[in-house]
Design a protein around this motif. Structure first.
Motif, PDB file in Angstrom:
ATOM      1  N   LEU A 242       0.833  -1.201   0.000  1.00  0.00           N
ATOM      2  CA  LEU A 242       0.000   0.000   0.000  1.00  0.00           C
ATOM      3  C   LEU A 242       0.867   1.251   0.000  1.00  0.00           C
ATOM      4  O   LEU A 242       0.625   2.190  -0.765  1.00  0.00           O
ATOM      5  CB  LEU A 242      -0.937   0.003   1.214  1.00  0.00           C
ATOM      6  N   GLU A 243       1.882   1.271   0.826  1.00  0.00           N
ATOM      7  CA  GLU A 243       2.779   2.422   0.880  1.00  0.00           C
ATOM      8  C   GLU A 243       3.531   2.591  -0.426  1.00  0.00           C
ATOM      9  O   GLU A 243       3.674   3.703  -0.942  1.00  0.00           O
ATOM     10  CB  GLU A 243       3.776   2.250   2.030  1.00  0.00           C
ATOM     11  N   ILE A 280      -1.401   8.542   3.853  1.00  0.00           N
ATOM     12  CA  ILE A 280      -1.778   7.153   3.589  1.00  0.00           C
ATOM     13  C   ILE A 280      -1.428   6.366   4.844  1.00  0.00           C
ATOM     14  O   ILE A 280      -0.286   6.416   5.310  1.00  0.00           O
ATOM     15  CB  ILE A 280      -1.009   6.560   2.391  1.00  0.00           C
ATOM     16  N   CYS A 281      -2.388   5.650   5.395  1.00  0.00           N
ATOM     17  CA  CYS A 281      -2.097   4.984   6.670  1.00  0.00           C
ATOM     18  C   CYS A 281      -2.940   3.733   6.836  1.00  0.00           C
ATOM     19  O   CYS A 281      -3.884   3.492   6.082  1.00  0.00           O
ATOM     20  CB  CYS A 281      -2.340   5.940   7.833  1.00  0.00           C
ATOM     21  N   ALA A 357      -7.183  11.754   4.298  1.00  0.00           N
ATOM     22  CA  ALA A 357      -6.476  10.636   4.922  1.00  0.00           C
ATOM     23  C   ALA A 357      -7.036   9.369   4.291  1.00  0.00           C
ATOM     24  O   ALA A 357      -8.249   9.122   4.348  1.00  0.00           O
ATOM     25  CB  ALA A 357      -6.682  10.626   6.427  1.00  0.00           C
ATOM     26  N   ILE A 358      -6.188   8.596   3.658  1.00  0.00           N
ATOM     27  CA  ILE A 358      -6.611   7.370   2.987  1.00  0.00           C
ATOM     28  C   ILE A 358      -6.178   6.190   3.839  1.00  0.00           C
ATOM     29  O   ILE A 358      -4.994   6.012   4.130  1.00  0.00           O
ATOM     30  CB  ILE A 358      -6.009   7.274   1.575  1.00  0.00           C
ATOM     31  N   SER A 359      -7.148   5.390   4.266  1.00  0.00           N
ATOM     32  CA  SER A 359      -6.882   4.280   5.175  1.00  0.00           C
ATOM     33  C   SER A 359      -7.065   2.955   4.457  1.00  0.00           C
ATOM     34  O   SER A 359      -8.051   2.749   3.741  1.00  0.00           O
ATOM     35  CB  SER A 359      -7.832   4.354   6.380  1.00  0.00           C
ATOM     36  N   GLY A 360      -6.124   2.040   4.641  1.00  0.00           N
ATOM     37  CA  GLY A 360      -6.203   0.719   4.033  1.00  0.00           C
ATOM     38  C   GLY A 360      -5.391  -0.277   4.824  1.00  0.00           C
ATOM     39  O   GLY A 360      -4.778   0.069   5.833  1.00  0.00           O
ATOM     40  N   GLY A 361      -5.374  -1.511   4.380  1.00  0.00           N
ATOM     41  CA  GLY A 361      -4.593  -2.545   5.049  1.00  0.00           C
ATOM     42  C   GLY A 361      -5.391  -3.351   6.049  1.00  0.00           C
ATOM     43  O   GLY A 361      -5.018  -4.450   6.412  1.00  0.00           O
ATOM     44  N   ALA A 362      -6.490  -2.796   6.543  1.00  0.00           N
ATOM     45  CA  ALA A 362      -7.389  -3.468   7.487  1.00  0.00           C
ATOM     46  C   ALA A 362      -8.654  -2.630   7.570  1.00  0.00           C
ATOM     47  O   ALA A 362      -8.710  -1.510   7.051  1.00  0.00           O
ATOM     48  CB  ALA A 362      -6.740  -3.609   8.866  1.00  0.00           C
TER      49      ALA A 362
END
Length: 615
Positions: A242-243, A280-281, A357-362
């Motif tokens: 993602l990063e 991005i977090c 703020a873009i949230s991903g990964g979970a």
């Protein structure tokens, strides 16, 4: 006031990831590409695209002297920064395949990846990492060169494969860059092997082509505006897909600047200094900021808490109106004053310029999203897998439902298959798993559908995740519960740093709860208990306090999805103790095995016991 302008490099112009870099250097030579902290001078340094171009040429010359062949694998175990980008771009331009490693990963895991990928060269952070890794490598012969980035006073090197980065680069700098052999490759060529976190068993190497990742970054900017004036805040490790896609290739596509945070611990200070516009977090970052603010708020006077709640409610209503999901009310007239006096003051602590703020990964807890959106910060939740390069869907700003993980990227097909499993198909789907054909066929079917393993429903083009196929707990009475959703709800309470819900085949549920050290100390003192006493976590007063707090967090779950017993723990689950993956996902099987006796005790008779705790 910032004047926003776009400069997106078309896919047909870039073609490959190294082609993207070349195009950006030519288009924006004098613009700032990266900002990083220099420990030597104690200052923040800016690097232009032209300067980055020169650095990449230098790294290319150094790689050329190793006589590597196109398709050879080279690994990188390095903290985020310009060198990560320079090495990646140089390797890609030489036709090499980049294998990213996590700096904080366990040595045995990193050694497995190096052996499985047959990496010939490794760029690593420093000699400390080499000394940790070396014993785990054993008789590995494929690794021919190890380049140490941080010199640490030019310490003696005890292995003929080792070279200090400066010496290695200087030895090659006398070559003429235009003498480097040209390499031609197409967009479908393998660019990187990214190993999955490995929550169960050994990690698998996901093969991603240039087109996979380049297309994915371009598809995201078609849904989410990115401008040349943006400053992206880099916090997640670049070994996280993602990063890498969204906070490295995507800003490069748009000509934006990337600013590298020093560490999680210095997050707040760095945001104040760098004043980013895009972050991005993963959800845990937003959760920690949320918990810190709410904890401080609890200590404020009642009128301050009431004013804050009014701000959040008004901001949320304003957002719902902007999305066409609510009608304006007179309450919205209060927003300008509330925004100026309350919301802006809070967001100023995050730099004051964040526009997304873009949230991903979970999965991002809805209350956390509502909190920041209520303050006026657009939070855009997305979804994806390493196997999809990684983004499958994201919420566009103009059609943002934070209860969902967004709409599919243009060019991505999604559908719900057997057992409500979400299936996805599109240009971002991986080439397959490295040296693992059987696993590839299990994950990607003959028609090209990627089986995500996540359960979902699709409504009005939005994807709503409903659980994990393999992680559903089935109680002895046949009722099914989603443990991850429950764990996410429990950790919304700042007292609980980590949670694991157990109860497969049992009559009821129990939970292992890792306490936040600061919150635990405060609670214990308030209960007149010594927080460091070995028996403190088993004190009946603690259990009488903890169980209602857990129940409060689970109030929206069905009656059978209630935790009846808990075990309280002080020691956190970490990468080092092999209970977390490098992407901070809990290794459920490892945790349950580690605490098997404790878990058995939680379900021992008598069943009506109020709970159990241990240190």
């Amino acid at each position: 006031m910032t004047q926003w302008s776009k400069d997106i490099i078309p896919l047909e112009s870039a073609k490959t990831l190294d082609g993207l870099f070349r195009a950006r250097v030519l288009r924006s030579p004098g613009a700032v590409a990266y900002i990083n902290f220099d420990k030597g001078s104690g200052t923040w340094l800016e690097t232009t695209w032209e300067q980055m171009g020169q650095q990449v040429l230098r790294w290319r010359a150094a790689l050329a002297q190793e006589r590597l062949q196109p398709g050879d694998r080279v690994a990188i175990l390095l903290r985020n920064g310009r060198d990560w980008v320079a090495f990646d771009q140089a390797a890609l331009a030489q036709g090499l395949v980049v294998v990213p490693l996590y700096v904080e990963d366990r040595p045995d895991n990193a050694a497995f990846i190096l052996a499985d990928s047959a990496a010939k060269l490794l760029l690593l952070q420093d000699l400390t990492h080499w000394r940790r890794l070396q014993p785990a490598l054993g008789a590995l012969t494929s690794l021919q060169r190890v380049v140490v980035a941080a010199d640490a006073g030019k310490a003696e090197l005890d292995d003929p494969r080792l070279r200090h980065a400066e010496d290695w680069l200087n030895a090659a700098s006398e070559q003429r860059y235009d003498d480097l052999p040209p390499h031609t490759h197409d967009a479908q060529q393998l660019a990187s092997i990214v190993y999955t976190s490995g929550t169960t068993g050994r990690p698998k190497g996901v093969m991603l082509s240039h087109h996979n990742m380049l297309w994915n970054a371009h598809a995201v900017v078609s849904l989410v505006d990115v401008y040349r004036e943006d400053v992206f805040f880099s916090l997640l490790p670049l070994s996280h897909t993602l990063e890498r896609t969204a906070n490295y290739y995507m800003p490069m596509l748009a000509g934006a600047t990337v600013a590298y945070s020093r560490s999680i611990a210095q997050l707040g200070e760095d945001m104040l200094t760098l004043r980013p516009t895009v972050m991005i977090c993963v959800p845990r970052v937003l959760e920690r900021v949320h918990n810190k603010i709410t904890t401080q708020l609890e200590k404020s006077p009642w009128f301050a808490r009431a004013l804050f709640r009014l701000t959040l409610n008004t901001g949320w209503r304003r957002f719902q109106c902007s999305q066409g999901r609510a009608r304006p009310t007179p309450q919205l007239l209060l927003w300008p004053a509330l925004q100026r006096k309350v919301a802006a003051q809070v967001l100023a602590k995050m730099g004051g310029r964040l526009r997304a703020a873009i949230s991903g990964g979970a999965a991002l807890p809805l209350p956390v999203a509502q909190f920041f959106i209520g303050l006026g910060l657009p939070v855009l939740q997305g979804y994806g897998l390493t196997e999809s390069s990684p983004v499958i869907s994201v919420n566009p700003p103009e059609d943002n439902d934070p209860a969902s993980v967004g709409v599919p990227l243009p060019g991505v097909e999604v559908r719900v298959g057997e057992h409500s499993e979400l299936l996805a198909r599109g240009p971002g789907v991986m080439m397959g798993y490295w040296n693992n054909h059987s696993a590839t066929h299990e994950r990607v079917d003959a028609e090209g559908w990627l089986h995500t393993g996540d359960q979902a429903r699709i409504d009005n083009k939005h994807i709503y995740l409903t659980g994990r196929i393999k992680d559903i707990l089935v109680l002895s009475n046949g009722e099914k519960v989603p443990p991850e959703d429950m764990e996410m709800a429990i950790t919304q309470d700042p007292l609980f740093e980590q949670a694991l819900v157990v109860g497969e085949g049992r009559a009821h549920l129990a939970a292992l709860l890792v306490l936040n050290a600061e919150q635990w100390a405060e609670l214990a003192v308030g209960l007149n208990i010594d927080p460091n006493a070995p028996a403190s976590l088993n004190d009946s007063r603690v259990l009488s306090h903890v169980l209602p707090r857990v129940a409060k967090q689970l109030r929206d779950f069905p009656g059978y999805a209630k935790v009846r017993r808990v075990a309280l723990l002080r020691e956190p689950w970490t990468v080092e103790n092999d209970l977390l993956t490098p992407t901070l996902k809990v290794k459920r099987n490892k945790v349950t095995a580690h605490y098997s006796k404790l878990i058995d005790a939680l379900f021992a008779e008598p069943a009506a016991s109020p709970g159990r705790a241990r240190s």
